[in-house]
Design an enzyme around this catalytic site. Sequence first.
Site, short mmCIF file in Angstrom:
data_model
loop_
_atom_site.label_atom_id
_atom_site.label_comp_id
_atom_site.label_asym_id
_atom_site.label_seq_id
_atom_site.Cartn_x
_atom_site.Cartn_y
_atom_site.Cartn_z
N GLU A 88 16.82 5.53 -6.96
CA GLU A 88 17.48 4.24 -6.80
C GLU A 88 16.47 3.09 -6.80
OE1 GLU A 88 19.07 3.77 -2.60
OE2 GLU A 88 18.62 5.89 -2.71
N CYS A 101 12.55 -3.62 -6.55
CA CYS A 101 11.98 -2.59 -5.69
C CYS A 101 12.06 -1.27 -6.46
CB CYS A 101 12.80 -2.52 -4.40
SG CYS A 101 12.38 -1.17 -3.34
N CYS A 108 10.87 12.31 -0.99
CA CYS A 108 9.59 11.97 -0.35
C CYS A 108 9.27 13.08 0.64
CB CYS A 108 9.73 10.64 0.40
SG CYS A 108 8.19 10.07 1.16
N CYS A 112 9.19 10.36 7.57
CA CYS A 112 9.39 9.31 8.58
C CYS A 112 10.83 9.40 9.11
CB CYS A 112 9.13 7.93 8.00
SG CYS A 112 7.45 7.74 7.38
N CYS A 115 13.73 6.93 7.89
CA CYS A 115 13.88 6.66 6.46
C CYS A 115 14.75 7.72 5.78
CB CYS A 115 12.49 6.65 5.82
SG CYS A 115 12.54 6.33 4.05
N CYS A 334 16.13 2.00 1.92
CA CYS A 334 15.51 3.13 1.25
C CYS A 334 16.30 4.43 1.27
CB CYS A 334 14.18 3.46 1.92
SG CYS A 334 13.22 2.03 2.26
N1 SAH Z 1 6.45 5.30 1.44
C1 SAH Z 1 6.13 3.92 1.43
C2 SAH Z 1 7.13 3.04 0.72
C3 SAH Z 1 8.60 3.26 0.93
S1 SAH Z 1 9.56 2.53 2.17
C4 SAH Z 1 5.90 3.43 2.84
O1 SAH Z 1 6.07 4.19 3.76
O2 SAH Z 1 5.47 2.28 2.99
C5 SAH Z 1 9.33 0.80 2.22
C6 SAH Z 1 9.37 0.29 3.66
O3 SAH Z 1 10.68 0.40 4.26
C7 SAH Z 1 8.43 1.03 4.58
O4 SAH Z 1 7.76 0.13 5.41
C8 SAH Z 1 9.37 1.91 5.35
O5 SAH Z 1 8.79 2.35 6.53
C9 SAH Z 1 10.56 0.99 5.54
N2 SAH Z 1 11.82 1.67 5.89
C10 SAH Z 1 12.23 2.89 5.55
N3 SAH Z 1 13.44 3.17 6.06
C11 SAH Z 1 13.80 2.06 6.74
C12 SAH Z 1 14.96 1.73 7.52
N4 SAH Z 1 15.96 2.59 7.67
N5 SAH Z 1 15.00 0.50 8.08
C13 SAH Z 1 13.97 -0.37 7.92
N6 SAH Z 1 12.89 -0.12 7.20
C14 SAH Z 1 12.78 1.10 6.64
#
Ligand code: SAH
Length: 347
Positions: A88, A101, A108, A112, A115, A334
Amino acid sequence: MDNLLDYSYEELENLVVQMGEKKFRTTQLYTALQNYKNETEITNLPKSFLQNLRQKYEFCPLQIYQKYESRDGTIKYIYKLNDGNIIEGVLMSYKYGNTICVSTQVGCRMGCKFCASTLGGLVRNLSAGEILAQVLCVNKDLGGLYNDRKITNIVLMGSGEPLDNYDNVVKFLRLVSSEKGINISQRNISLSTCGLVDKIDLLAQEDLQITLTISLHAPNDYIRKPTMPIANKYSIKELISATKRYFNKTKRRVVFEYTLINNVNDTFECADELSNLLKGMSCHVNLIPLNEVKERDLKATTRKRAYAFMDRLNSKNISATVRRTMGEDIEGACGQLRAKILKENKV
Ligand code: SAH
């Protein structure tokens, strides 16, 4: 099968000559590819050449599969890759231009907790051409051409960890900013990482002008470890040192992403600890109220509390802003939409 978008202009030129065609055909082919045309849409190249190419190479590595428009103008794209996988992307319109984006992996493996991209683990890396295709395909969808861009900025913040797919991502950064191609300025590109320290050091040596964005989300390892498994490999101390080395080498201001999670990392004590951690660095903190993911039980901080956190950082001379949330009504965060579609077995 190799994908023609994986090739730089020079590599494509070698290919054209190897296939017995005249060198000048390269510009015609390269221009068509940058406008995201497939072999049936290209009219200025010999049919026989196109047929030969098609037997050995792919033209367009992905197609728009679904498209959702938010009330605020944000567009969520679901693409289908040629192997059937889906990824996406999001397009956000600002006063200064359009930001896309992009995803760098299918799924992944960073794990985390907040996410959605990581829910099904890593399926596979995207090639440089598959990442570039997201930009070119949406540019075309918006009525743009490679030399009449509708996209001005790129953030590598879709699904995937960009530095876990290092070679393809660096190649993509060079392809997308190539003067012969869509030529998006590296200064308008942000690469976001959860903090692979060894790769940050490698990236610093690449001579790129991009903005490095670090997903920090906590002021200490004690809070960071339960939500971000990468914190078990690299401590915050190591991460901050790598970020400083990156700045010293590139002179590019670093951005820290800090997702505010209710009662986890949003107290004034956290804000103060964060200020001490970042004191003296040339950086900016992007505060993001958590976009709640159904599969997880973490809750968002209220906007009021987010602004209080921001004020607290600003009062300690740390530049910080709260990010505007966009596309919430279309599951803009994300991996949320992909997870939903996979669950509903639509693909
Ligand atoms: N893997 C990379 C890029 C992908 S996510 C990274 O970790 O930076 C892009 C950003 O969105 C990251 O800062 C991630 O931590 C954040 N993110 C992911 N899920 C989220 C959520 N549910 N709410 C807010 N931010 C989120």
